[in-house]
Design a protein around this motif. Structure first.
Motif, short mmCIF file in Angstrom:
data_model
loop_
_atom_site.label_atom_id
_atom_site.label_comp_id
_atom_site.label_asym_id
_atom_site.label_seq_id
_atom_site.Cartn_x
_atom_site.Cartn_y
_atom_site.Cartn_z
N ALA A 1 0.81 -1.22 0.00
CA ALA A 1 0.00 0.00 0.00
C ALA A 1 0.84 1.27 0.00
CB ALA A 1 -0.94 0.00 1.20
N TYR B 1 -2.92 -2.63 0.01
CA TYR B 1 -3.43 -2.91 1.36
C TYR B 1 -4.00 -4.33 1.43
CZ TYR B 1 -6.00 -2.41 5.72
OH TYR B 1 -6.49 -2.60 6.99
N ARG C 1 -2.58 -7.68 3.51
CA ARG C 1 -3.41 -8.36 4.51
C ARG C 1 -3.74 -9.80 4.14
NH1 ARG C 1 -1.41 -4.65 6.17
NH2 ARG C 1 -2.24 -2.87 7.30
#
Length: 187
Positions: free
Chosen positions: A50, A101, A105
């Motif tokens: 990100a 992002y 994750r």
């Protein structure tokens, strides 16, 4: 931010610029050309994450804003940020962040290759297709006065190509994860 991170940001900005050398294809029914630069945005998010992916796109946008012909078709300058397709340019920043992002994750080094590739694909579709197109449709509807339904219908022509770009980005992300894992090394 380390020197290594700065080099990666500059390298991926150069990749986005290089993808702009592929000539754009105008569809005629919507004032937005088909081009390859959104693939570079997805790659930046998938490979760099990100923060670095968003900085990559911000650097690319800065180069375009100061007038360098880095956009598809050799365009640049402040005027391109007010044109009907500008929402997609603004969407690049959102796309890189969302893709990065979600990649950070969802993807871990302990996952199988199929799972990693699938998650990279999901991240690239969420950021590079949905988030980018959302910004583009909203801007297009606002600037041209088309209205949201017409702008949305016009952008549907780009979705199959962008899904293919997301698939390419997922394969590239998986290959980088195997050979030189940049994603787990968060900046």
């Amino acid at each position: 931010m380390s020197t290594r991170d700065l080099v990666l940001v500059a390298l991926f900005a150069a990749i986005i610029v290089a993808l702009g050398l592929i000539p754009p294809v105008n569809l005629g029914f919507i004032p937005v050309p088909v081009h390859a630069q959104s693939l570079g945005v997805m790659l930046a998010g998938v490979v760099l994450g990100a923060k670095r992916g968003t900085l990559t796109v911000a650097l690319f946008m800065l180069l375009a804003a100061i007038g360098l012909p880095v956009l598809s078709g050799g365009r640049g300058g402040l005027g391109v940020f007010m044109a009907p397709p500008s929402g997609y340019l603004y969407g690049y920043i959102v796309a890189a962040f969302v893709t990065g992002y979600m990649s950070e994750r969802l993807v871990t080094a302990r996952q199988t290759g199929l799972v990693q590739g699938s998650y990279f694909f999901v991240a690239a579709v969420a950021g590079g297709v949905f988030a980018c197109h959302l910004c583009g449709v909203l801007w297009l509807a606002f600037v041209t006065g088309l209205g949201l339904p017409a702008a949305f219908m016009g952008t549907l022509a780009f979705v199959p190509g962008d899904v293919l770009k997301a698939l390419i980005a997922a394969f590239a992300g998986r290959a980088v994860m195997v050979g030189y894992p940049l994603l787990p090394q968060r900046a």
